[in-house]
Scaffold this motif. Structure first.
Motif, PDB file in Angstrom:
ATOM      1  N   UNK A  18       0.809  -1.229   0.000  1.00 23.02           N
ATOM      2  CA  UNK A  18       0.000   0.000   0.000  1.00 23.02           C
ATOM      3  C   UNK A  18       0.838   1.273   0.000  1.00 23.02           C
ATOM      4  N   UNK A  19       1.996   1.202  -0.651  1.00 24.98           N
ATOM      5  CA  UNK A  19       2.891   2.374  -0.697  1.00 24.98           C
ATOM      6  C   UNK A  19       2.764   3.034  -2.071  1.00 24.98           C
ATOM      7  N   UNK A  20       2.577   4.330  -2.070  1.00 21.06           N
ATOM      8  CA  UNK A  20       2.333   5.001  -3.349  1.00 21.06           C
ATOM      9  C   UNK A  20       3.637   5.058  -4.158  1.00 21.06           C
ATOM     10  N   UNK A  21       3.531   4.971  -5.497  1.00 19.88           N
ATOM     11  CA  UNK A  21       4.736   4.929  -6.349  1.00 19.88           C
ATOM     12  C   UNK A  21       5.643   6.142  -6.150  1.00 19.88           C
ATOM     13  N   UNK A  22       5.090   7.282  -5.681  1.00 20.56           N
ATOM     14  CA  UNK A  22       5.992   8.431  -5.499  1.00 20.56           C
ATOM     15  C   UNK A  22       6.872   8.287  -4.255  1.00 20.56           C
ATOM     16  N   UNK A  23       6.659   7.222  -3.490  1.00 21.59           N
ATOM     17  CA  UNK A  23       7.557   6.947  -2.360  1.00 21.59           C
ATOM     18  C   UNK A  23       8.561   5.845  -2.694  1.00 21.59           C
ATOM     19  N   UNK A  24       8.638   5.490  -3.961  1.00 24.89           N
ATOM     20  CA  UNK A  24       9.542   4.418  -4.393  1.00 24.89           C
ATOM     21  C   UNK A  24      10.703   5.036  -5.165  1.00 24.89           C
ATOM     22  N   UNK A  25      11.904   4.857  -4.666  1.00 28.50           N
ATOM     23  CA  UNK A  25      13.093   5.439  -5.304  1.00 28.50           C
ATOM     24  C   UNK A  25      13.947   4.345  -5.933  1.00 28.50           C
ATOM     25  N   UNK A  26      14.456   4.650  -7.113  1.00 26.55           N
ATOM     26  CA  UNK A  26      15.422   3.756  -7.762  1.00 26.55           C
ATOM     27  C   UNK A  26      16.604   4.574  -8.212  1.00 26.55           C
ATOM     28  N   UNK A  27      17.797   3.964  -8.239  1.00 21.27           N
ATOM     29  CA  UNK A  27      18.965   4.726  -8.678  1.00 21.27           C
ATOM     30  C   UNK A  27      18.912   4.991 -10.174  1.00 21.27           C
ATOM     31  N   UNK A  28      19.534   6.096 -10.581  1.00 23.20           N
ATOM     32  CA  UNK A  28      19.535   6.444 -12.001  1.00 23.20           C
ATOM     33  C   UNK A  28      20.967   6.352 -12.524  1.00 23.20           C
ATOM     34  N   UNK A  29      21.095   5.766 -13.692  1.00 26.25           N
ATOM     35  CA  UNK A  29      22.420   5.660 -14.303  1.00 26.25           C
ATOM     36  C   UNK A  29      22.989   7.016 -14.651  1.00 26.25           C
ATOM     37  N   UNK A  30      22.099   8.021 -14.843  1.00 25.03           N
ATOM     38  CA  UNK A  30      22.559   9.354 -15.242  1.00 25.03           C
ATOM     39  C   UNK A  30      23.227  10.085 -14.083  1.00 25.03           C
ATOM     40  N   UNK A  31      22.824   9.763 -12.841  1.00 25.44           N
ATOM     41  CA  UNK A  31      23.384  10.481 -11.681  1.00 25.44           C
ATOM     42  C   UNK A  31      23.403   9.564 -10.454  1.00 25.44           C
ATOM     43  N   UNK A  32      24.266   8.532 -10.494  1.00 25.45           N
ATOM     44  CA  UNK A  32      24.266   7.556  -9.403  1.00 25.45           C
ATOM     45  C   UNK A  32      24.536   8.176  -8.033  1.00 25.45           C
ATOM     46  N   UNK A  33      25.436   9.166  -7.999  1.00 24.37           N
ATOM     47  CA  UNK A  33      25.816   9.734  -6.684  1.00 24.37           C
ATOM     48  C   UNK A  33      24.625  10.399  -6.006  1.00 24.37           C
ATOM     49  N   UNK A  34      23.661  10.874  -6.805  1.00 31.60           N
ATOM     50  CA  UNK A  34      22.488  11.529  -6.216  1.00 31.60           C
ATOM     51  C   UNK A  34      21.699  10.562  -5.340  1.00 31.60           C
ATOM     52  N   UNK A  35      21.841   9.265  -5.620  1.00 34.99           N
ATOM     53  CA  UNK A  35      21.059   8.272  -4.866  1.00 34.99           C
ATOM     54  C   UNK A  35      21.513   8.209  -3.411  1.00 34.99           C
ATOM     55  N   UNK A  36      22.822   8.190  -3.198  1.00 35.96           N
ATOM     56  CA  UNK A  36      23.339   8.155  -1.825  1.00 35.96           C
ATOM     57  C   UNK A  36      22.907   9.405  -1.069  1.00 35.96           C
ATOM     58  N   UNK A  37      22.891  10.541  -1.778  1.00 36.32           N
ATOM     59  CA  UNK A  37      22.452  11.791  -1.137  1.00 36.32           C
ATOM     60  C   UNK A  37      20.965  11.711  -0.786  1.00 36.32           C
ATOM     61  N   UNK A  38      20.175  11.131  -1.687  1.00 38.23           N
ATOM     62  CA  UNK A  38      18.729  11.019  -1.424  1.00 38.23           C
ATOM     63  C   UNK A  38      18.478  10.108  -0.227  1.00 38.23           C
TER      64      UNK A  38
END
Ligand code: F6R
Length: 244
Positions: free
Chosen positions: A94-114
């Motif tokens: 029951x978790x909305x898709x806007x609460x689902x994060x996946x890493x992006x190949x375009x900016x991997x480092x942003x994922x650790x920050x998120x």
């Protein structure tokens, strides 16, 4: 480190779901790190059943961070990890898709920050590859690696061909949380089921801590729970086994 060995994957999943639900009930689960593949699906199913049965156990504010994502699949591909996480974990919980994060190949480092901006991962669900990989950190990955683009090992593409129409359809690259990223989660729960995982489990738990066996890095983590069935535990020495 805890190692629990269960007669079946379903029994293991029920026990793990009880642990995760208890943490959620205490308010200790705001960010769940999710793996894809076969191993965690019984756990997501068991958690979803508990949620259906217990009105007080709901996850409206839970945020999911996936471990990894293939590169090169068209958006909406049913085997992209965004699709898999939405289908197997977010939907049933029951978790909305806007609460689902996946890493992006375009900016991997942003994922650790998120992840850091969300306060870090409370519980990271993991599987293990037959070659000992965690996430898509293949043998040789540095233990302090961060989220980054990686080439998939031919054996990993072969193992994952079952989700596609053939091995040629399996992407050759992915973006994955690094081992250093994974080790920052407060609690790690690694699920391994079936005899084909027995060798990797024994190497990770009882062999040398080495970058040749990425999952051996977990031995440095202060709160890691290995959740196994009998077959996956079959190559462990008796002394390595702690019954549930
Ligand atoms: C999946 C992942 C991989 C899998 C591993 C085991 O997000 O990061 O490390 O956990 O390849 O896959 P299964 O569970 O399908 O055997």
């Amino acid at each position: 480190m805890r190692v629990s060995v269960h007669p079946t994957a379903e029994a293991a999943a029920e026990s793990a779901a009880a642990t995760i639900a208890a943490l959620a009930a205490r308010g200790g689960l705001r960010v769940l790190g999710v793996a894809t593949g076969s191993s965690p699906t019984p756990v997501y199913r068991a958690l979803a059943r508990r949620r259906d049965e217990l009105p007080e156990l709901q996850f409206p504010d839970l945020t999911l961070f996936a471990l990894d994502e293939y590169l090169g699949l068209p958006p909406g591909h049913p085997e992209s990890y965004r699709s898999v996480v939405e289908r197997d974990a977010a939907g049933p919980l029951g978790i909305s898709p806007d609460r689902v994060h996946l890493p992006s190949g375009a900016d991997p480092a942003a994922y650790d920050l998120a992840i850091a901006r969300h306060g870090g991962v409370d519980v990271q669900i993991l599987g293990i590859g037959r070659n000992g990989h965690i996430g898509f950190n293949e043998p040789g990955s540095s233990f302090d690696s961060r989220t980054r683009v990686v080439d998939l090992d031919p054996s990993t593409r072969l193992a994952n061909a079952r989700f596609f129409s053939g091995v040629d359809e399996v992407p050759s690259q992915a973006v994955t949380q690094g081992i250093g990223t994974i080790l920052e989660a407060r609690i790690l729960m690694l699920f391994a089921f079936g005899a084909e995982k027995a060798e990797a489990v024994a190497a990770a738990l009882e062999g040398p801590v080495t970058e040749r066996v990425p999952a051996s890095a977990l031995r440095a983590h202060p709160d890691v729970h290995w959740v196994l069935d009998d077959a996956a535990a079959s190559r462990l020495s008796r002394s390595g086994r702690i019954e549930p």
